[in-house]
Design an enzyme around this catalytic site. Structure first.
Site, short mmCIF file in Angstrom:
data_model
loop_
_atom_site.label_atom_id
_atom_site.label_comp_id
_atom_site.label_asym_id
_atom_site.label_seq_id
_atom_site.Cartn_x
_atom_site.Cartn_y
_atom_site.Cartn_z
N GLU A 172 0.85 -1.19 0.00
CA GLU A 172 0.00 0.00 0.00
C GLU A 172 0.88 1.24 0.00
OE1 GLU A 172 -3.44 0.17 -0.39
OE2 GLU A 172 -2.39 2.00 -0.91
N LYS A 227 8.46 -1.68 -1.92
CA LYS A 227 7.75 -0.91 -0.90
C LYS A 227 8.75 -0.32 0.12
CE LYS A 227 4.77 0.44 2.16
NZ LYS A 227 3.61 1.24 2.16
N CYS A 283 5.70 4.32 9.12
CA CYS A 283 6.43 3.57 8.09
C CYS A 283 7.91 3.89 7.90
CB CYS A 283 5.73 3.75 6.74
SG CYS A 283 4.26 2.74 6.61
C1 UDX Z 1 4.35 7.27 3.88
C2 UDX Z 1 4.47 7.13 2.36
O1 UDX Z 1 4.35 8.44 1.75
C3 UDX Z 1 3.38 6.21 1.81
O2 UDX Z 1 3.57 5.99 0.42
C4 UDX Z 1 3.47 4.87 2.55
O3 UDX Z 1 2.42 4.02 2.13
C5 UDX Z 1 3.38 5.07 4.05
O4 UDX Z 1 4.39 5.98 4.49
P1 UDX Z 1 2.81 8.67 5.54
O5 UDX Z 1 3.84 8.30 6.56
O6 UDX Z 1 1.38 8.43 5.85
O7 UDX Z 1 3.11 7.90 4.17
O8 UDX Z 1 2.94 10.24 5.20
P2 UDX Z 1 3.96 11.11 4.31
O9 UDX Z 1 3.18 12.14 3.61
O10 UDX Z 1 4.86 10.28 3.50
O11 UDX Z 1 4.81 11.87 5.44
C6 UDX Z 1 5.74 11.20 6.29
C7 UDX Z 1 6.46 12.20 7.15
O12 UDX Z 1 7.33 13.02 6.39
C8 UDX Z 1 5.53 13.18 7.89
O13 UDX Z 1 5.99 13.34 9.22
C9 UDX Z 1 5.64 14.46 7.09
O14 UDX Z 1 5.38 15.61 7.86
C10 UDX Z 1 7.10 14.40 6.66
N1 UDX Z 1 7.39 15.19 5.46
C11 UDX Z 1 6.82 14.87 4.27
C12 UDX Z 1 8.30 16.26 5.54
O15 UDX Z 1 8.83 16.57 6.61
N2 UDX Z 1 8.57 16.96 4.39
C13 UDX Z 1 8.03 16.67 3.19
O16 UDX Z 1 8.34 17.36 2.21
C14 UDX Z 1 7.11 15.58 3.12
#
Ligand code: UDX
Ligand code: ADP
Length: 468
Positions: A172, A227, A283
């Site tokens: 996913e 993944k 994740c």
């Molecule tokens: C992530 C992956 O994006 C997704 O594909 C996978 O299935 C699960 O893990 P998620 O953890 O839900 O998803 O959110 P994501 O938007 O990836 O953000 C992860 C972390 O990175 C957050 O704490 C977010 O604030 C941070 N982040 C994200 C940043 O600090 N800067 C960015 O530019 C993007």
């Protein structure tokens, strides 16, 4: 030939299983989708009439649930019956990092997956496609396969010779906060497996709303590894930009401009270049730790230490932010009221797993601060539980407020930790009047208008830019 898929069972009604099955039920009304979980309280919440009481918050989720629940989408704790009736079973249970035993602190704890496979082995009847949906270490599918093939604990009355299992990996890629739109319009769907009929059966379900060219099929291991590596690459970008944010602060450059300029290059791309308090969520850290563990296992020590650094930079960024808050507040937080805006690991979710807020709040509490925390979607119980698990001091000086206003009265500093929309355009003049002076704003997410904050009279710091 595998028989036509009619009934789907998903084991695990969490952040992945719940939204994913809701969208499948929505896009495939001809399928019966049953989501099972042993956690009865969670199931009760999925069934609550009041849709604001669902166990997870995701924009758009309430509408999908309203459309499909109790039609072709059911949430239940009846694991046995639903496994027995299913043509296709998704395993979507939690796989946190092991806290003890071999590989503690790095490898994923597979006890829930193992248990799940044994339940399937016990109750499944006939031909069943078993799909790993949780993020799992490479070769877990093989483990599931072995459990299913060798299990001798099948339910009495089941004709064992007619049972057949097909294992697929279908990782996913949804991100929390945008789960529904990510599921409805994915960049790609990845299906790994050995049996072409089983792969086609799953691909057919997705083809109801995903274009064929976006459905990638591979062998099992490539799918599982992809993944882990997707998440590792995304996390690596965040650590890269965060490392440069520190350089910007010292040299007078602005990280927002640097991100914009480098992201304009198509080869780099503009996404995932926002510097902030470091990545959180269930994740990224877990998957990189897994990657580090696998590389060490195969003797690839340079590769493992390369990825380990991504985590170290993330932790360093959070410590760096806590330290500079202490430093700017004259080296002591003793008895100072600090307002924390945001506690979830990112905006638009109530999930706090690995949230940077937990580490930052811990550091500030250990320095003697009196924290007042406000988050639009994370409740008091969860915030207190997270801090209790993290903070060593007996005395956790922390209050959870229900509005920004309650939070900021007489405080010495505001720390914005999550990028919720409601923190973007605050009335800084009004807030300044209610605070102790000198009043500080620490914007770890770069979401405020710096001119407005400075004009109001605040002392101001944001990630990747220094104001003199
Ligand atoms: C992530 C992956 O994006 C997704 O594909 C996978 O299935 C699960 O893990 P998620 O953890 O839900 O998803 O959110 P994501 O938007 O990836 O953000 C992860 C972390 O990175 C957050 O704490 C977010 O604030 C941070 N982040 C994200 C940043 O600090 N800067 C960015 O530019 C993007
Ligand atoms: P994710 O973010 O991967 O969806 P969650 O922790 O939110 O993880 O959800 C996983 C869910 O799986 C939990 O609600 C947990 O109760 C459930 N679960 C774990 N093991 C089993 C099992 N053997 N049978 C049914 N449900 C399970």
């Amino acid at each position: 030939m595998i028989k036509k898929i009619r009934k789907i069972c998903c084991i695990g009604a969490g952040y992945v299983g719940g939204p994913t099955m809701s969208v499948i039920a929505d896009r495939c009304p001809h399928l019966e989708v049953n989501v099972v979980d042993t956690n009865e309280e969670r199931i009760k919440k999925w069934n609550s009439k009041d849709l604001t009481k669902l166990p997870i918050y995701e924009p758009g989720l309430e509408d999908v649930i309203e459309r499909r629940r109790n039609k072709n989408l059911k949430f239940t704790s009846d694991v046995k019956e639903n496994i027995a009736n299913a043509d296709m079973i998704f395993i979507s249970v939690n796989t946190p990092t092991k806290s003890r035993g071999l590989g503690a602190g790095q490898a994923s704890d597979l006890k829930w997956v193992d248990l799940c496979a044994r339940q399937i082995a016990k109750y499944a009847k006939g031909e069943t496609i078993v799909i790993e949906k949780s993020t799992l270490p490479v070769k877990t599918a093989q483990t599931i396969n072995e459990i299913l093939k060798s299990a001798n604990t099948y339910e009495e009355g089941t004709n064992r010779s007619k049972r057949k299992f097909f294992i697929l990996s279908n990782p996913e890629f949804l991100a929390e906060g945008t789960a529904i739109s990510d599921l409805e319009n994915p960049d790609r769907v990845l299906i790994g497996g050995e049996d072409p009929d089983a792969i086609n059966a799953l691909a057919e379900i997705y083809s109801y709303w995903v274009k064929k060219e976006k459905i990638i099929t591979t062998d099992l291991w490539s799918s599982e590894l992809s993944k882990l590596i997707s998440n590792a690459f995304l996390a690596q970008r965040i650590s890269s930009i965060n490392s440069i944010s520190a350089l910007c602060e010292i040299t007078g450059a602005d990280i927002k401009d640097v991100s914009l300029a480098i992201g304009a290059d198509k080869r780099i791309g503009k996404h995932f270049l926002k510097s902030g308090p470091g990545f959180g969520g269930s994740c990224f850290k877990k998957d990189i730790l897994n990657l580090v563990y696998i590389c060490n296992h195969y003797g690839l020590y340079e590769v493992s230490s390369y990825w380990q650094k991504v985590i170290e930079i993330n932790e360093w960024q959070q410590k760096r932010i806590s330290s500079l808050i202490v430093d700017k507040l004259f080296g002591t937080l003793f008895n100072k009221k600090i307002s924390i805006l945001g506690f979830s690991f990112k905006a638009n979710t109530n999930d706090t797993r690995e949230s940077p807020a937990i580490n930052i709040c811990n550091d500030l509490i250990e320095e003697g601060a009196n924290l007042h925390i406000y988050d639009p979607k994370v409740n008091e119980k969860k915030i207190k539980e997270d801090l209790k698990n993290r903070v060593k001091s007996e005395n956790i000086n922390c209050f959870v407020e229900t509005s920004i206003n309650e939070c900021i009265n007489n405080s010495h500093a505001i720390v914005i930790v999550t990028e919720w929309d409601e923190f973007r355009n605050l009335d800084w003049k009004e807030i300044y009047a209610k605070m102790e002076k000198p009043a500080w704003v620490f914007d770890t997410r770069n979401i405020t208008n710096s001119a407005d904050v400075l004009d109001a009279g605040f002392k101001f710091w944001r990630t990747g830019r220094t104001y003199f």
